[in-house]
Design a protein around this motif. Structure first.
Motif, PDB file in Angstrom:
ATOM      1  N   LEU A 233      52.057 -39.363  31.914  1.00 46.78           N
ATOM      2  CA  LEU A 233      52.000 -39.855  29.899  1.00 46.78           C
ATOM      3  C   LEU A 233      53.000 -39.131  28.997  1.00 46.78           C
ATOM      4  O   LEU A 233      52.890 -37.085  29.980  1.00 46.78           O
ATOM      5  N   THR A 237      59.284 -40.867  25.169  1.00 47.93           N
ATOM      6  CA  THR A 237      59.702 -42.491  26.163  1.00 47.93           C
ATOM      7  C   THR A 237      60.988 -41.812  27.082  1.00 47.93           C
ATOM      8  O   THR A 237      60.427 -42.210  28.475  1.00 47.93           O
ATOM      9  N   LEU A 337      61.060 -49.471  31.386  1.00 51.96           N
ATOM     10  CA  LEU A 337      60.577 -47.974  30.780  1.00 51.96           C
ATOM     11  C   LEU A 337      59.819 -47.281  31.747  1.00 51.96           C
ATOM     12  O   LEU A 337      58.605 -47.162  31.960  1.00 51.96           O
ATOM     13  N   VAL A 341      53.647 -46.227  30.194  1.00 55.42           N
ATOM     14  CA  VAL A 341      52.278 -47.675  30.171  1.00 55.42           C
ATOM     15  C   VAL A 341      52.267 -48.557  29.740  1.00 55.42           C
ATOM     16  O   VAL A 341      51.595 -49.710  29.867  1.00 55.42           O
ATOM     17  N   PHE A 342      53.907 -49.263  28.812  1.00 56.52           N
ATOM     18  CA  PHE A 342      54.034 -50.365  28.599  1.00 56.52           C
ATOM     19  C   PHE A 342      55.152 -50.513  29.177  1.00 56.52           C
ATOM     20  O   PHE A 342      56.036 -50.370  29.953  1.00 56.52           O
ATOM     21  N   VAL A 343      54.475 -51.903  29.711  1.00 55.12           N
ATOM     22  CA  VAL A 343      55.309 -52.266  30.369  1.00 55.12           C
ATOM     23  C   VAL A 343      56.700 -53.427  30.339  1.00 55.12           C
ATOM     24  O   VAL A 343      58.246 -53.188  30.506  1.00 55.12           O
ATOM     25  N   ASP A 345      59.348 -54.380  26.081  1.00 57.36           N
ATOM     26  CA  ASP A 345      59.620 -54.242  24.690  1.00 57.36           C
ATOM     27  C   ASP A 345      60.860 -55.091  24.190  1.00 57.36           C
ATOM     28  O   ASP A 345      61.597 -55.498  24.428  1.00 57.36           O
TER      29      ASP A 345
ATOM     30  N   GLN B 437      48.295 -54.253  25.882  1.00 58.66           N
ATOM     31  CA  GLN B 437      47.448 -53.108  24.462  1.00 58.66           C
ATOM     32  C   GLN B 437      47.171 -53.710  23.181  1.00 58.66           C
ATOM     33  O   GLN B 437      47.988 -54.407  22.984  1.00 58.66           O
ATOM     34  N   ASP B 620      47.741 -48.155  24.024  1.00 62.58           N
ATOM     35  CA  ASP B 620      46.901 -47.975  25.113  1.00 62.58           C
ATOM     36  C   ASP B 620      45.506 -47.838  24.620  1.00 62.58           C
ATOM     37  O   ASP B 620      45.937 -46.674  24.086  1.00 62.58           O
ATOM     38  N   GLN B 625      48.155 -43.937  24.384  1.00 60.94           N
ATOM     39  CA  GLN B 625      49.923 -42.932  24.606  1.00 60.94           C
ATOM     40  C   GLN B 625      50.658 -44.757  22.766  1.00 60.94           C
ATOM     41  O   GLN B 625      49.883 -45.554  23.271  1.00 60.94           O
ATOM     42  N   LYS B 627      53.248 -46.171  20.839  1.00 56.61           N
ATOM     43  CA  LYS B 627      54.686 -46.617  21.016  1.00 56.61           C
ATOM     44  C   LYS B 627      54.862 -47.560  19.411  1.00 56.61           C
ATOM     45  O   LYS B 627      53.679 -48.436  19.552  1.00 56.61           O
ATOM     46  N   VAL B 687      64.139 -40.391  21.301  1.00 54.58           N
ATOM     47  CA  VAL B 687      65.035 -40.319  21.720  1.00 54.58           C
ATOM     48  C   VAL B 687      65.075 -42.473  22.216  1.00 54.58           C
ATOM     49  O   VAL B 687      64.169 -42.568  21.285  1.00 54.58           O
ATOM     50  N   ALA B 689      64.769 -44.296  23.561  1.00 56.78           N
ATOM     51  CA  ALA B 689      63.878 -45.676  23.516  1.00 56.78           C
ATOM     52  C   ALA B 689      62.639 -45.949  23.008  1.00 56.78           C
ATOM     53  O   ALA B 689      61.495 -46.480  23.737  1.00 56.78           O
ATOM     54  N   ASP B 690      62.478 -44.076  22.270  1.00 57.34           N
ATOM     55  CA  ASP B 690      61.572 -44.222  21.303  1.00 57.34           C
ATOM     56  C   ASP B 690      61.773 -44.729  20.368  1.00 57.34           C
ATOM     57  O   ASP B 690      60.545 -45.408  20.009  1.00 57.34           O
ATOM     58  N   ILE B 745      48.803 -37.522  21.819  1.00 54.72           N
ATOM     59  CA  ILE B 745      47.178 -38.595  22.768  1.00 54.72           C
ATOM     60  C   ILE B 745      45.752 -37.867  22.309  1.00 54.72           C
ATOM     61  O   ILE B 745      44.753 -38.671  22.463  1.00 54.72           O
TER      62      ILE B 745
END
Lengths: 352, 751
Positions: A233, A237, A337, A341-343, A345, B437, B620, B625, B627, B687, B689-690, B745
């Motif tokens: 966590l 990311t 990733l 926890v996110f599989v 996207d 999720q 989550d 978490q 996203k 980043v 990936a976010d 979080i």
């Protein structure tokens, strides 16, 4: 940055001799050491560059079924080694969840074990820090400490160990190989890092001049490969340290857990092995209830060191999730990733 | 805003270049490393300067070990309050509209952490850096005031750059009394620091009383005058070169102490001096977005129409100067309400003075307003979009004036359609993805004013049919060089490859400020007018020349395109620019133009860009978490000169919105005031990936009043709306209403 002496030894013996002097430090990838020198947190008088020592850059399969990784192997190379990743998938996932690709290309196995805490008060030379300057006090205690330790901390120090890599390694009983002025020795990684107590400046068991030369994973560690996950966590990311992380591994036969492994990251000054939780799981049926129980046991001793009580609850929930995912089975390949926890996207490939 | 100048809208030609998604002209230089940024300059005999900064936030410097620093090999000089030469201007005096009090070693006082307390100049960067360490400063420390609880409250006379601190329409008490639903909530936004990829940097060289500065700057000609004033020389004696900027975000539009010290060192030592701020020193002396605490009270009637909107903001500033984030003003121009009150209070802390940072006021204010609107919609039992539509402002709520153009309804409609908003459940916690999720949808309205500054430009048509166009504009990555060249090409009726575009230097006509989302409109108008000026002179030559096919076309007029003038009534009659110039015996023909707002239009109309942002997040359920998984923004901002660059700007703004909502925060130690995450490892920005799939829709909008070209701006609006949309989506996913940013979080799992 202060003036310092730079030495590039030709052999491990030369390196150990050169680094046995007070004020000397080993330089490997430099991804942490050089930053700390630049910000003035540490001032080694001598750098002993071990990046070109012969024989430390190999990943080897051992006759007994274990694997040995040389101390100079780069993080990216281990994570991408197909045999290694197959045998120890949670270690590969942990590696790929850490730092950035550029840093992983530079950072080494030995350096990863020896990286310093990211506590801002340790890095800030103007702050009081017992770890950096024994007896100075700990400014983190009343400072910005929402990410600090909830296990194993002391009045002297509430810092955490930042490594992702070390967390599954501790869970899998990795062994550190060390050369020193008095010859070689081996230390289980679980015992390598030290809790702060009253001597937080002693971060690990290495004596003057001792050099990590390699890391060994025992043969039975790969027995967890079908049920092993690392979850992390964090506040973005990638390129962020764990608020809490967990490496969970199971050996399941039929409906029964034959062996369980659990280690937590971001909660203590060392990667935190939770043996009582492992014991609780051994012989049990892998389900949410027993995993929740294991989480309670793992965090039983936890207490906040500052504005971080939430981390205790968060760690419990993460442990439970990590075991649930481990029980569900290791993914075929490291997820896109890693450790998230996110599989997946939309638009992102399903594998790293 | 300074006074305005008339704009002549006749002969507006927008031809083949404007509207095209051209790739940025400077892109190749940047990706190949050939672009020379300020710190890439290495003049002969160069010295390196490093600023020593304070590690305390309030007190005095008691001692500096200057001898130790000077004894270090390579150190040439240590400049402290004891030996620094006088400046022509008191650094505690503010220069011009965008002036700030700066720290230029005027005394031993420390007013914030990371304040300059000395400058070490050396033959190498390494020696200067070590010299700074050897200074080992000692302080007389005073109690630090760093948080909302311990600052010194005051009632400001102005917010931002001279705006009134209170604006009110209607009777607030009556509006609240009439409400059938009332919502009151407080929101906290943190201190944020600009952190452009390129830190502040300068190479300063003196030649007698002439000064050359290589430094990234968003307001080149204005800054030239300010630098000159500190050193008592005429503005023309300063040459400020800023061909490339690695980001600015407002921080590079304002004066700061380290720059003055760098110039001063070059003057004292008679050699060129280079100074590049290390990342940590970007947290203090070069401005930031000040923290705010905002309280909103919204009253609504039974139909979900606002009866009152009150936006009260506490804005933090330094102990010695005022820049208050005009956050409450975000509520003045967006939603219809019989009464609106926007009010600001000041809070003095021991921090560097805040300054303008991308969407100053609007970013923080929109975060709070759009969150509060979501809370009010829920109170009324209405869909958030429906609630906003019921409160749609047909005229500017603050002034009552009509909008120059407002296409927000189209933004709502097209954005909602593209996102798939219809059918969204009103209640939270109703959606999950296949992995379990929580999924939430939120939205926010975007708005940003469409200002213009003043600019000048010159266009010179050459005998070969090419043209040189010049204005001292700033391209900080937004693509100004490309968009402005497109406008200039159309003004001249030339294809863009016939245009040589020169910019980024103070010896060119004043290109105004690259800020406030007004650069393209302002400098673009100047460039277009300069082109128009050339074309009218060229037309005069042609229509009065018996040998020209255009002779006598004066009444019908001519059109200019692709390097030719065409008879408006007879396309067969045309002549190339080269031919007209050649016959007239001219090697070139120069035109000049100015850009600025027409005061009559400004008086009659309210001018804004608008937009709507829709966000999907996943959360989550156990671990908190978050996203962001989908963002759609629909924006109407007048004429879009370059859709590719405009989209990039809007993406950038929306990404900043993600950063604001989920990542970005400067952490100051509550006892010492030192920023404890003053690097890009600790100060989190997203980043790759976010960042999710993003879609930007550009909504067609013709604005006949904003300026002759119909251009608004897209630089800042993308942040507005987005922050609230994400916070609202998190509520919709989880039922947790986070009222502090960034949303963490622990806010979600504990909330």
């Amino acid at each position: 940055m202060n003036l310092f002496e730079y030495i590039r030894p030709a052999s491990t013996a030369e390196a150990v001799t050169a680094a046995s002097e007070p004020g000397a430090a080993y330089l490997a990838g430099g991804t942490n050491l050089l930053d700390l020198m630049k910000v003035g947190a540490i001032h080694p008088g001598r750098l002993v560059d071990v990046t070109r020592l012969p024989g430390l850059d190999r990943i080897e399969q051992l006759a007994d079924g274990g694997m040995r990784i040389g101390a100079m192997v780069r993080n990216a190379d281990i994570a991408r080694d197909p045999i290694f990743a197959k045998a120890y998938p949670s270690v590969a996932e942990a590696l790929l969840s850490g730092a950035s690709p550029q840093l992983r290309n530079a950072a080494t196995v030995g350096g990863n074990l020896l990286q310093r805490t990211r506590c801002a008060y340790f890095q800030d030379a103007a702050s009081a820090c017992n770890r950096r300057d024994p007896g100075a006090g700990c400014d983190a205690r009343e400072g910005e400490n929402r990410a600090h330790a909830v296990l194993g901390w002391s009045q002297s120090c509430i810092a955490t160990h930042p490594s992702d890599f070390c967390v599954p390694l501790v869970a899998l009983d990795a062994v550190v190989e060390i050369e020193g002025p008095n010859g070689g020795r081996e230390v289980p990684l679980e015992e390598f890092h030290l809790l702060p107590g009253t001597t937080p400046e002693r971060e690990n068991v290495l004596g003057a001049g001792e050099l990590i030369t390699g890391l060994r994973l025992p043969a039975d560690a790969s027995g967890f490969r079908s049920h092993a996950r690392y979850l992390k966590l964090r506040e973005r990311t990638s390129f962020a340290f764990a608020l809490v992380s967990a490496a969970a591994a199971l050996r399941i036969e039929g409906e029964t857990i034959r062996a369980a492994r659990l280690a937590l990251g971001g909660v203590a000054a060392k990667p935190w092995r939770a043996r009582a939780a492992e014991a609780l799981l051994t012989g049990a049926k892998p389900d949410a209830e027993i995993f929740a129980g294991a989480a309670e046991v793992a965090l039983a001793e936890a207490r906040p060191s500052g504005d971080n009580a939430y981390k205790i609850e968060l760690a419990k929930r993460l442990v439970k999730r990590a075991f649930l995912l481990a029980a569900a089975g290791t993914p075929e390949r490291v997820p896109a990733l890693p450790a998230s926890v996110f599989v997946s996207d939309t638009g992102v490939p399903t594998h790293a | 805003m300074p006074d305005t100048i008339p704009f002549r809208a006749q002969n507006v030609r927008m031809g083949s270049s404007s509207g095209q998604p051209l790739t940025r002209r400077d892109g190749f230089l940047k990706v190949t490393g050939a672009a020379t940024y300020a710190a890439d300059n290495h003049p002969e005999n160069l010295l390196h300067a490093v600023v020593a900064v304070s590690t305390i936030a309030r007190g005095r410097v008691a001692s500096l070990d200057v001898d130790a620093a000077k004894a270090h090999p390579g150190v040439v000089e240590v400049i402290t309050p004891a030996n620094r030469i006088p400046l022509a201007l008191d650094p505690d005096v503010k220069v011009g509209l965008f002036g700030f009090r700066i720290e230029a070693l005027q005394d031993d006082r420390v007013r914030y952490a990371n304040q300059p307390i000395a400058l070490v100049v050396a033959e190498t960067l390494e020696a200067a850096t070590e010299g700074v360490r050897l200074l080992a400063p000692r302080y007389d420390v005073e109690q630090t005031r760093i948080s909302f609880g311990d600052g010194e409250a005051f009632e400001p006379v102005a917010v931002a750059f001279g705006s009134p601190p209170v604006a009110a329409v209607g009777d607030l008490g009556a509006g609240l009394a009439a409400a059938s639903h009332r919502v009151e909530a407080s929101y906290v936004t943190p201190a944020q620091y600009h952190n452009a990829m390129e830190p502040h940097a300068m190479v300063a060289s003196w030649d007698g009383d002439r000064l050359t500065l290589d430094t990234p700057n968003q307001a080149i000609v204005l800054s030239r005058a300010a630098f000159a004033a500190y050193f008592g020389i005429p503005a023309e004696n300063v040459l400020l070169r800023s061909p490339f900027l690695g980001g600015g975000f407002g921080s590079k539009a304002i004066m700061n102490g380290p720059y003055i010290l760098c110039i001063l060192a070059a003057r004292m030592l008679g050699r060129p001096v280079k100074m590049v701020l290390p990342r940590a020193q970007m947290f203090g002396p070069v401005g930031h977005r000040g923290a705010t605490r905002q309280t909103l009270r919204l009253g609504t009637d039974a139909d979900g129409r606002l009866t009152a909107l009150e936006h009260d903001a506490v804005a933090t500033t330094s102990s010695f100067d005022d820049f208050l984030e005009p956050a409450a003003n975000a509520s003045l121009n967006l939603y219809a309400s019989p009464t609106i009150v926007a009010r600001h209070h000041g809070l003095r802390l021991d921090i560097g003075t805040p300054g303008p940072m991308r969407a100053p006021g609007e970013a923080s204010g929109s975060a709070a307003l759009e969150s509060a609107m979501d809370e009010a919609a829920l109170a009324c039992g209405l869909d958030p979009l429906e609630f906003r539509l019921r409160n749609y402002a047909e005229n500017d709520p603050a002034s009552g004036k009509p909008f120059s153009a407002k296409s927000l309804r189209e933004c709502y409609a097209q954005g909602a359609e593209a996102f798939g908003w219809a059918g969204r459940a009103l209640e939270p916690c109703r959606m999950r993805d296949e992995a379990g999720q929580l999924v939430g949808w939120g939205m926010g309205s975007a708005i940003f004013h469409a200002p213009m500054f003043q600019a000048e430009a010159r266009a010179t048509l050459r005998a070969d049919g090419t043209a040189l166009v010049e204005t001292a504009g700033a391209d900080m990555g937004q693509g100004a060089w490309t968009a402005l060249a497109q406008i200039a090409a159309d003004g001249l009726g030339l294809d863009i490859d016939k245009i040589e575009f020169r910019s980024g230097s103070s010896d060119l006509p004043d290109g105004g400020v690259a800020g406030g989302s007004g650069h393209t409109a302002t400098a673009g108008s100047a460039l277009h007018n300069a082109g128009t000026d050339v074309i009218s002179k060229l037309t005069e030559l042609a229509v009065n020349d018996r040998d020209s096919p255009l002779f006598g076309a004066g009444n019908a007029g001519v059109d200019a395109r692709h390097g030719r003038l065409y008879h408006r009534d007879d396309e067969a009659r045309s002549e190339s620019y080269q031919s007209i110039l050649a016959r007239a015996g001219l090697t070139n023909l120069e035109g000049n133009g100015r850009g600025g707002r027409d005061p009559a239009s400004a008086e009659q109309r309210a001018m804004f860009s608008h937009g709507a942002v829709f966000a999907e997040v996943k959360v989550d359920p156990d671990l908190g978490q978050v996203k962001a998984t989908r963002l759609v923004g629909a924006f109407a901002a007048g004429r879009i000169i370059n859709p590719k660059l405009a989209r990039s700007q809007l993406y950038g703004g929306m990404i900043w919105g993600i950063s604001f909502a989920l990542h970005e925060e400067a952490l100051h130690d509550r006892r010492t005031g030192r920023p404890m995450n003053a690097d890009l490892a600790g100060y989190h920005i997203p980043v790759h990936a976010d960042i999710p799939d993003m879609e930007v829709l550009l909504i067609d909008e013709v604005d006949p009043y904003v300026n002759g070209l119909g251009i608004k701006g897209v630089g800042e609006i993308g942040i507005t709306g987005t922050v609230g949309a994400i916070a609202n989506a998190i509520w919709h996913a989880t039922g947790v209403r986070a009222r502090r940013f960034p949303i963490r979080i622990e806010d979600i799992i504990v909330g």
